[in-house]
Design an enzyme around this catalytic site. Structure first.
Site, short mmCIF file in Angstrom:
data_model
loop_
_atom_site.label_atom_id
_atom_site.label_comp_id
_atom_site.label_asym_id
_atom_site.label_seq_id
_atom_site.Cartn_x
_atom_site.Cartn_y
_atom_site.Cartn_z
N ASP A 116 0.85 -1.19 0.00
CA ASP A 116 0.00 0.00 0.00
C ASP A 116 0.89 1.24 0.00
O ASP A 116 1.73 1.39 0.90
CB ASP A 116 -0.91 -0.03 1.24
CG ASP A 116 -1.99 1.04 1.20
OD1 ASP A 116 -1.68 2.19 0.83
OD2 ASP A 116 -3.15 0.72 1.52
N ILE A 117 0.70 2.12 -0.99
CA ILE A 117 1.56 3.33 -1.05
C ILE A 117 1.31 4.26 0.14
O ILE A 117 2.14 5.10 0.44
CB ILE A 117 1.39 4.19 -2.35
CG1 ILE A 117 -0.07 4.35 -2.74
CG2 ILE A 117 2.24 3.69 -3.48
CD1 ILE A 117 -0.28 5.44 -3.77
N GLN A 139 -14.41 2.98 1.77
CA GLN A 139 -13.77 2.51 0.53
C GLN A 139 -13.44 3.71 -0.36
O GLN A 139 -14.31 4.54 -0.64
CB GLN A 139 -14.69 1.54 -0.21
CG GLN A 139 -14.01 0.88 -1.42
CD GLN A 139 -14.88 -0.19 -2.08
OE1 GLN A 139 -16.08 -0.28 -1.83
NE2 GLN A 139 -14.26 -1.00 -2.93
N HIS A 141 -10.49 -5.17 -2.51
CA HIS A 141 -9.18 -5.44 -1.91
C HIS A 141 -9.34 -5.50 -0.41
O HIS A 141 -10.28 -4.92 0.15
CB HIS A 141 -8.18 -4.33 -2.27
CG HIS A 141 -8.62 -2.97 -1.80
ND1 HIS A 141 -9.55 -2.22 -2.49
CD2 HIS A 141 -8.30 -2.26 -0.70
CE1 HIS A 141 -9.77 -1.10 -1.84
NE2 HIS A 141 -9.02 -1.09 -0.74
N HIS A 150 -6.97 -5.07 3.28
CA HIS A 150 -5.70 -4.60 3.87
C HIS A 150 -5.22 -5.59 4.91
O HIS A 150 -6.00 -6.09 5.72
CB HIS A 150 -5.90 -3.27 4.60
CG HIS A 150 -6.34 -2.13 3.76
ND1 HIS A 150 -5.53 -1.05 3.50
CD2 HIS A 150 -7.51 -1.87 3.14
CE1 HIS A 150 -6.18 -0.18 2.75
NE2 HIS A 150 -7.39 -0.66 2.53
P1 AMP Z 1 -9.64 1.74 0.79
O1 AMP Z 1 -10.40 1.81 -0.50
O2 AMP Z 1 -10.14 2.70 1.83
O3 AMP Z 1 -9.52 0.34 1.32
O4 AMP Z 1 -8.16 2.27 0.54
C1 AMP Z 1 -7.47 2.14 -0.67
C2 AMP Z 1 -6.00 2.00 -0.39
O5 AMP Z 1 -5.33 1.92 -1.64
C3 AMP Z 1 -5.37 3.18 0.37
O6 AMP Z 1 -4.79 2.67 1.59
C4 AMP Z 1 -4.30 3.71 -0.59
O7 AMP Z 1 -3.11 4.10 0.07
C5 AMP Z 1 -4.08 2.53 -1.52
N1 AMP Z 1 -3.65 2.89 -2.86
C6 AMP Z 1 -4.24 3.78 -3.69
N2 AMP Z 1 -3.57 3.84 -4.86
C7 AMP Z 1 -2.54 2.95 -4.76
C8 AMP Z 1 -1.48 2.56 -5.63
N3 AMP Z 1 -1.33 3.09 -6.86
N4 AMP Z 1 -0.59 1.63 -5.19
C9 AMP Z 1 -0.72 1.10 -3.95
N5 AMP Z 1 -1.70 1.42 -3.09
C10 AMP Z 1 -2.58 2.35 -3.48
#
Ligand code: AMP
Ligand code: ZN
Length: 137
Positions: free
Chosen positions: A30-31, A93, A99, A101
């Site tokens: 996760d970035i 989300q 996805h 975590h």
């Molecule tokens: P959520 O939809 O709340 O579960 O969060 C989406 C997650 O995706 C966040 O923690 C972001 O940091 C992560 N994220 C978004 N874009 C990228 C990317 N290009 N590469 C890796 N992680 C990402």
């Protein structure tokens, strides 16, 4: 989906830091990591949320999650690991491609989920469960 960031990662159109890949799932860093070793496990097909997962995808994503969780435990020895998975904006989300975590956790690491427990009477729990059983497929 052409404008989906996780589809772009799955298709190699934008960079990612991969941990594991198989036919149905991709695990990558996760970035916006909360702690080092914070991994996302995504399904490869564009499925927006949990409601679109068939049995094979649901099984695959949890199999990968359990496998990567063991790696997180071995590599980082965190004090705990939280699985976090959001469906819909109200649930938090932000990327509409399924996805979950895996977050290595430590005492006082600042990650919070407010949990306003209501403790209703048993009859209310029975009614809630009956409502679910009536539509369970
Ligand atoms: P959520 O939809 O709340 O579960 O969060 C989406 C997650 O995706 C966040 O923690 C972001 O940091 C992560 N994220 C978004 N874009 C990228 C990317 N290009 N590469 C890796 N992680 C990402
Ligand atoms: Zn997608």
């Amino acid at each position: 989906m052409s404008d989906c960031v996780f589809c772009k990662i799955v298709n190699g159109q934008i960079p990612s830091t991969k941990v594991h890949e198989d036919g149905l799932t991709l695990a990558f860093m996760d970035i916006g990591e909360v702690n080092p070793g914070h991994v996302l496990v995504a399904v490869k097909p564009h499925v927006e949320n949990i409601f679109g997962l068939d049995d094979a995808l649901a099984a695959a994503v949890f199999q990968t999650a359990a496998r990567v969780a063991r790696a997180v435990q071995k590599a980082y020895s965190p004090e705990g690991v939280t699985l976090y998975q959001a469906n819909g904006a109200a649930a938090g989300q932000t990327v509409n491609h399924f996805h979950l975590h895996l977050v290595p956790r430590y005492d006082k690491d600042g990650m919070r989920l407010t949990w306003p427990a209501k403790n209703p009477p048993r009859e209310q729990l029975e009614a809630n469960a009956a409502k679910l059983r009536a539509v369970l497929e």
